[in-house]
Write a protein that holds these residues in place. Structure first.
Motif, PDB file in Angstrom:
ATOM      1  N   GLU A  50      40.238  77.969  -7.224  1.00  0.00           N
ATOM      2  CA  GLU A  50      39.830  77.348  -5.958  1.00  0.00           C
ATOM      3  C   GLU A  50      39.114  76.017  -6.151  1.00  0.00           C
ATOM      4  O   GLU A  50      39.294  75.097  -5.357  1.00  0.00           O
ATOM      5  N   ASP A  51      38.281  75.916  -7.190  1.00  0.00           N
ATOM      6  CA  ASP A  51      37.525  74.673  -7.363  1.00  0.00           C
ATOM      7  C   ASP A  51      38.131  73.743  -8.417  1.00  0.00           C
ATOM      8  O   ASP A  51      37.647  72.632  -8.634  1.00  0.00           O
ATOM      9  N   GLY A  52      39.203  74.185  -9.091  1.00  0.00           N
ATOM     10  CA  GLY A  52      39.905  73.331 -10.047  1.00  0.00           C
ATOM     11  C   GLY A  52      39.128  72.993 -11.297  1.00  0.00           C
ATOM     12  O   GLY A  52      39.409  71.997 -11.964  1.00  0.00           O
ATOM     13  N   GLY A  62      27.217  84.151 -33.409  1.00  0.00           N
ATOM     14  CA  GLY A  62      27.747  85.494 -33.197  1.00  0.00           C
ATOM     15  C   GLY A  62      29.262  85.566 -33.262  1.00  0.00           C
ATOM     16  O   GLY A  62      29.938  84.656 -33.764  1.00  0.00           O
ATOM     17  N   GLU A  63      29.790  86.677 -32.731  1.00  0.00           N
ATOM     18  CA  GLU A  63      31.231  86.921 -32.645  1.00  0.00           C
ATOM     19  C   GLU A  63      31.524  87.479 -31.268  1.00  0.00           C
ATOM     20  O   GLU A  63      30.742  88.265 -30.727  1.00  0.00           O
ATOM     21  N   ALA A  64      32.648  87.077 -30.687  1.00  0.00           N
ATOM     22  CA  ALA A  64      33.028  87.547 -29.359  1.00  0.00           C
ATOM     23  C   ALA A  64      34.529  87.408 -29.190  1.00  0.00           C
ATOM     24  O   ALA A  64      35.204  86.768 -30.007  1.00  0.00           O
ATOM     25  N   THR A  65      35.022  88.019 -28.120  1.00  0.00           N
ATOM     26  CA  THR A  65      36.423  87.870 -27.741  1.00  0.00           C
ATOM     27  C   THR A  65      36.457  87.319 -26.326  1.00  0.00           C
ATOM     28  O   THR A  65      35.744  87.801 -25.443  1.00  0.00           O
ATOM     29  N   VAL A  66      37.278  86.294 -26.123  1.00  0.00           N
ATOM     30  CA  VAL A  66      37.500  85.765 -24.788  1.00  0.00           C
ATOM     31  C   VAL A  66      38.940  86.124 -24.424  1.00  0.00           C
ATOM     32  O   VAL A  66      39.876  85.737 -25.129  1.00  0.00           O
ATOM     33  N   THR A  67      39.092  86.892 -23.361  1.00  0.00           N
ATOM     34  CA  THR A  67      40.426  87.262 -22.909  1.00  0.00           C
ATOM     35  C   THR A  67      40.843  86.279 -21.817  1.00  0.00           C
ATOM     36  O   THR A  67      40.139  86.112 -20.819  1.00  0.00           O
ATOM     37  N   VAL A  68      41.979  85.603 -22.041  1.00  0.00           N
ATOM     38  CA  VAL A  68      42.487  84.592 -21.121  1.00  0.00           C
ATOM     39  C   VAL A  68      43.882  85.017 -20.685  1.00  0.00           C
ATOM     40  O   VAL A  68      44.797  85.103 -21.507  1.00  0.00           O
ATOM     41  N   ASP A  69      44.013  85.322 -19.379  1.00  0.00           N
ATOM     42  CA  ASP A  69      45.290  85.794 -18.830  1.00  0.00           C
ATOM     43  C   ASP A  69      45.903  86.908 -19.677  1.00  0.00           C
ATOM     44  O   ASP A  69      47.094  86.897 -19.994  1.00  0.00           O
ATOM     45  N   PRO A  85      41.934  75.917 -15.128  1.00  0.00           N
ATOM     46  CA  PRO A  85      41.273  76.470 -13.952  1.00  0.00           C
ATOM     47  C   PRO A  85      41.888  77.769 -13.421  1.00  0.00           C
ATOM     48  O   PRO A  85      41.161  78.676 -13.015  1.00  0.00           O
ATOM     49  N   ASP A  86      43.214  77.874 -13.433  1.00  0.00           N
ATOM     50  CA  ASP A  86      43.861  79.040 -12.829  1.00  0.00           C
ATOM     51  C   ASP A  86      43.995  80.233 -13.776  1.00  0.00           C
ATOM     52  O   ASP A  86      44.473  81.296 -13.383  1.00  0.00           O
ATOM     53  N   VAL A 101      27.842  77.952 -25.402  1.00  0.00           N
ATOM     54  CA  VAL A 101      27.634  76.813 -24.525  1.00  0.00           C
ATOM     55  C   VAL A 101      28.914  76.718 -23.703  1.00  0.00           C
ATOM     56  O   VAL A 101      30.026  76.648 -24.265  1.00  0.00           O
ATOM     57  N   LEU A 102      28.758  76.762 -22.377  1.00  0.00           N
ATOM     58  CA  LEU A 102      29.892  76.720 -21.452  1.00  0.00           C
ATOM     59  C   LEU A 102      29.860  75.388 -20.703  1.00  0.00           C
ATOM     60  O   LEU A 102      28.831  75.024 -20.136  1.00  0.00           O
ATOM     61  N   VAL A 103      30.976  74.677 -20.724  1.00  0.00           N
ATOM     62  CA  VAL A 103      31.058  73.367 -20.075  1.00  0.00           C
ATOM     63  C   VAL A 103      32.255  73.369 -19.153  1.00  0.00           C
ATOM     64  O   VAL A 103      33.335  73.835 -19.527  1.00  0.00           O
ATOM     65  N   GLY A 104      32.074  72.854 -17.938  1.00  0.00           N
ATOM     66  CA  GLY A 104      33.185  72.802 -17.001  1.00  0.00           C
ATOM     67  C   GLY A 104      33.102  71.599 -16.085  1.00  0.00           C
ATOM     68  O   GLY A 104      32.018  71.091 -15.795  1.00  0.00           O
ATOM     69  N   ALA A 105      34.274  71.137 -15.647  1.00  0.00           N
ATOM     70  CA  ALA A 105      34.352  70.031 -14.694  1.00  0.00           C
ATOM     71  C   ALA A 105      35.715  70.081 -14.018  1.00  0.00           C
ATOM     72  O   ALA A 105      36.690  70.555 -14.593  1.00  0.00           O
ATOM     73  N   PRO A 106      35.766  69.573 -12.782  1.00  0.00           N
ATOM     74  CA  PRO A 106      37.067  69.520 -12.095  1.00  0.00           C
ATOM     75  C   PRO A 106      37.963  68.461 -12.710  1.00  0.00           C
ATOM     76  O   PRO A 106      37.509  67.589 -13.400  1.00  0.00           O
TER      77      PRO A 106
END
Length: 106
Positions: A50-52, A62-69, A85-86, A101-106
């Motif tokens: 919605e916000d692009g 550390g260690e982690a898993t990011v699940t994307v689609d 974005p989608d 560290v999470l960074v985002g922009a349209p």
């Protein structure tokens, strides 16, 4: 305009360990957050259709898993991942504390 400096630890966390820095840094278009994850923590699945907003997640510690689609991406300290974005994403922390560290922009 002078630079704006803060320490993320001085920003009250939301939901336990999420420090939103956008307002504190007076960012106009860029979102910046620090996420401290407890062992075994799992985030909420979400997207930004919605916000692009595209995002980059940098795992600092550390260690982690990011699940994307539906695709699980294993991450170790120093790894970064860019997310459209989608695309639906969710962070699943590993057995030790992690910091993103999470960074985002349209």
């Amino acid at each position: 305009m002078a630079p704006t400096k803060i320490n993320y630890a001085d920003v009250d966390p939301v939901g336990g360990g999420l420090h939103f820095l956008r307002d504190e840094l007076d960012c106009e278009r860029l979102g910046v957050s620090v996420l401290e994850c407890e062992p075994g923590w799992t985030g909420k699945p979400h997207d930004h259709a919605e916000d692009g907003q595209e995002e980059v997640y940098v795992l600092v510690e550390g260690e982690a898993t990011v699940t994307v689609d539906g695709e699980a991406v294993a991450m170790s300290a120093g790894d970064a991942i860019r997310i459209d974005p989608d695309e639906r994403r969710r962070i699943e922390n590993g057995p030790t504390e992690s910091t993103f560290v999470l960074v985002g922009a349209p």
